[in-house]
Scaffold this motif. Structure first.
Motif, PDB file in Angstrom:
ATOM      1  N   CYS A 385      -1.976  13.999  52.282  1.00 16.97           N
ATOM      2  CA  CYS A 385      -2.071  15.211  53.043  1.00 16.97           C
ATOM      3  C   CYS A 385      -3.106  14.737  53.786  1.00 16.97           C
ATOM      4  O   CYS A 385      -4.346  14.408  53.334  1.00 16.97           O
ATOM      5  CB  CYS A 385      -2.494  16.423  52.153  1.00 16.97           C
ATOM      6  N   ALA A 386      -2.948  15.024  55.278  1.00 17.66           N
ATOM      7  CA  ALA A 386      -3.931  14.395  56.084  1.00 17.66           C
ATOM      8  C   ALA A 386      -4.234  15.293  57.519  1.00 17.66           C
ATOM      9  O   ALA A 386      -3.242  15.751  57.983  1.00 17.66           O
ATOM     10  CB  ALA A 386      -3.500  13.008  56.687  1.00 17.66           C
ATOM     11  N   LEU A 387      -5.603  15.683  57.577  1.00 17.57           N
ATOM     12  CA  LEU A 387      -5.983  16.319  58.737  1.00 17.57           C
ATOM     13  C   LEU A 387      -6.516  15.327  59.555  1.00 17.57           C
ATOM     14  O   LEU A 387      -7.462  14.595  59.447  1.00 17.57           O
ATOM     15  CB  LEU A 387      -7.018  17.270  58.494  1.00 17.57           C
ATOM     16  N   VAL A 388      -5.845  15.173  61.010  1.00 11.95           N
ATOM     17  CA  VAL A 388      -6.072  13.975  61.923  1.00 11.95           C
ATOM     18  C   VAL A 388      -6.268  14.315  63.138  1.00 11.95           C
ATOM     19  O   VAL A 388      -5.652  15.474  63.631  1.00 11.95           O
ATOM     20  CB  VAL A 388      -4.962  12.838  61.719  1.00 11.95           C
ATOM     21  N   LYS A 389      -7.334  13.768  64.076  1.00  7.61           N
ATOM     22  CA  LYS A 389      -7.166  14.073  65.414  1.00  7.61           C
ATOM     23  C   LYS A 389      -6.017  13.173  65.985  1.00  7.61           C
ATOM     24  O   LYS A 389      -5.788  12.006  65.725  1.00  7.61           O
ATOM     25  CB  LYS A 389      -8.595  13.526  65.905  1.00  7.61           C
ATOM     26  N   CYS A 390      -5.404  13.752  66.826  1.00  9.72           N
ATOM     27  CA  CYS A 390      -4.372  13.267  67.799  1.00  9.72           C
ATOM     28  C   CYS A 390      -4.969  12.406  68.823  1.00  9.72           C
ATOM     29  O   CYS A 390      -5.911  12.565  69.229  1.00  9.72           O
ATOM     30  CB  CYS A 390      -3.316  14.231  68.159  1.00  9.72           C
ATOM     31  N   GLY A 391      -4.137  11.252  69.337  1.00  9.81           N
ATOM     32  CA  GLY A 391      -4.513  10.349  70.446  1.00  9.81           C
ATOM     33  C   GLY A 391      -4.609  11.179  71.804  1.00  9.81           C
ATOM     34  O   GLY A 391      -5.089  10.699  72.726  1.00  9.81           O
ATOM     35  N   GLY A 392      -4.150  12.338  71.809  1.00  9.74           N
ATOM     36  CA  GLY A 392      -3.948  12.755  73.049  1.00  9.74           C
ATOM     37  C   GLY A 392      -3.694  14.357  72.830  1.00  9.74           C
ATOM     38  O   GLY A 392      -3.857  14.936  71.730  1.00  9.74           O
ATOM     39  N   LEU A 393      -2.996  15.250  73.927  1.00 12.28           N
ATOM     40  CA  LEU A 393      -2.677  16.582  73.478  1.00 12.28           C
ATOM     41  C   LEU A 393      -1.252  16.940  73.399  1.00 12.28           C
ATOM     42  O   LEU A 393      -0.998  18.128  73.154  1.00 12.28           O
ATOM     43  CB  LEU A 393      -3.411  17.476  74.911  1.00 12.28           C
TER      44      LEU A 393
END
Length: 470
Positions: A385-393
């Motif tokens: 289970c992962a909350l991640v920042k994406c590389g773009g929008l």
């Protein structure tokens, strides 16, 4: 005799540590640990066969650097914590290639009549060889052989009891790393590695810290420093604090020295202390909802899944989408707005998130789930289970490698994990580490919460290894 230089020299790494230090009124036992991230001197052509003299010359150039760093480590210990009284005595663990002759009657004996092992060697403060460990889980190391059976290697010290050893890729598998820790009740681990960082879930410092936290142990981890190969990330880790080095920008080795407490054999691990974590979970839910969240996603007594209290007008769920992360096909939902509650499921695993941002930023985050067999660069079963920042929008950028972020996020993250082996990952901007406020089990769900990360959030994840399904 010709020697295959592939992997034989560039995987050298070193850890060293010395005597007990007593501090505080209760005389808590502590010791000095040092790890050196070595920029190894490589063979111009690692696949070429060379003569013994050339091989020894290359090894000697690397060992010259090790000798300098051992002296430097001893000096820092002297300056900081009065190791002068103990005559500079130091324990040392190094990683190198070794060979072992074998008989042709051995069905596993290679055609050239010898085994070559990726080996850790441990010397005590009198210079005696006290332990060796042969790496069991090889990672594209064609010059090395795996031992026929796993080594469970321990050595004793007068200042912190027994230490265990394993190497690099071993950390992802039950044999020998987990079995060594659990069966022999190991609380201090020395860990040479040549780890290629892979964001967002398997950077070196990120997983080394998660492993120390999950088992409530100390880890002394020495990585190789080769940014062009994606290799950096060393540290001295306790369950609640870390001293790390991660540098993908410049070259040269780095010595880390720290004083850390001895963890005793009766210290409970997070994999064993469900009752304690159940209490932490209750307190965390109470604190989280009363101080920083208007809506609640917490466990009620006797309830099997998290309660979901949705704010009016928020009933419409965000869209699911799929993207590749860590070479696996994750199912995602976007994390939109200032706050909210989310759920996403795959196979038997459902992940839940309750979040609140301090300030809205122009950054896309996503909650992802994966429950399956990872098959690229190794085969092993993962529940994540992962909350991640994406590389773009755009959704297609979720799962990409990202190193910087600005969003400060309060969160609670749950999953109905099927394995007890959960590694809590919390990585922040610039590849720095943070620690969860609370984590643990309640009603068959594993839980992690954090009130405001120290810097922009890159990854908050529950990384589960279901070893039986490998």
């Amino acid at each position: 005799m010709a020697y295959d230089m592939a992997d034989l020299c560039w995987k050298l790494s070193v850890c060293f540590f010395c005597s007990q230090v007593v501090s505080g009124r209760v005389e808590e036992a502590r010791y000095i640990a040092a790890v050196y991230e070595h920029e190894s001197i490589l063979s111009p052509d690692p696949t070429a066969l060379v003569d013994r003299r050339s091989a020894l010359q290359l090894m000697g150039r690397n060992l010259d650097i090790y000798e300098q760093q051992v002296v430097a480590a001893a000096r820092q210990v002297l300056q900081r914590l009065s190791c002068m009284a103990l005559n500079n005595k130091i324990f040392l663990v190094a990683n190198l290639g070794t060979k072992q002759p074998c008989a042709h009657t051995d069905p596993h004996c290679p055609p050239d009549g010898r085994y070559q092992f990726n080996t850790n060697v441990a010397f005590d403060d009198a210079g005696m060889l006290v332990a060796t460990y042969r790496k069991h889980n090889l990672y594209f190391e064609y010059a090395f052989d795996a031992p026929p059976e796993p080594d469970y290697t321990l050595f004793e010290t007068p200042f912190a009891g027994k230490f265990g050893m394993f190497t690099c890729f071993d950390i992802l598998f039950f044999e020998p790393a987990v079995k060594l820790i659990r069966q022999y009740n190991v609380k201090q681990v020395v860990y040479p590695t040549a780890w290629m960082n892979q964001l967002p879930l398997l950077s070196a410092v990120e997983f080394q810290q998660a492993f120390a936290t999950a088992f409530n142990i100390n880890i002394l981890a020495a990585n190789i420093h080769h940014p062009t190969l994606g290799m950096t990330g060393s540290g001295i880790y306790t369950p609640v604090k870390s001293f790390i080095y991660h540098n993908m920008e410049s070259y040269g080795g780095k010595l880390i020295v720290a004083e850390i407490p001895v963890i005793t054999a009766d210290y409970k691990t997070s994999l064993e202390s469900n009752e304690r974590f159940g209490e932490n979970l209750y307190q965390s839910c109470k604190t989280f909802t009363s101080t920083s969240m208007d809506d609640q996603v917490c466990f009620n007594e006797g309830q099997e899944t998290p309660a979901r209290v949705l704010e009016k007008g928020m009933e419409q769920l965000p869209p699911q989408f799929y993207a590749e992360m860590m070479y696996d096909n994750f199912t995602f939902v976007p994390v939109w707005g200032e706050k909210g509650e989310l759920q996403v499921c795959s196979n038997t695993l459902c992940c839940y998130l309750n979040y609140k941002r301090a300030v809205l930023t122009d950054e896309l985050y996503a909650l992802g789930v994966f429950d399956g067999l990872h098959t690229v660069h190794g085969t092993y079963y993962v529940q994540a289970c992962a909350l991640v920042k994406c590389g773009g929008l755009s959704f297609s950028t979720c799962g990409q490698e990202v190193t910087d972020a600005s969003a400060l996020i309060d969160f609670q993250l749950w999953g109905n994990m099927s394995t007890p082996y959960i590694f809590p990952l919390l990585l922040t901007s610039g590849i720095t580490l943070d620690f969860a406020d609370h984590m643990g089990w309640k009603n068959h769900h594993y839980f992690m919460s954090k009130n405001r990360t120290s810097s922009g959030l890159l990854t908050a994840a529950l990384y589960g290894r279901w070893y039986e399904k490998d």
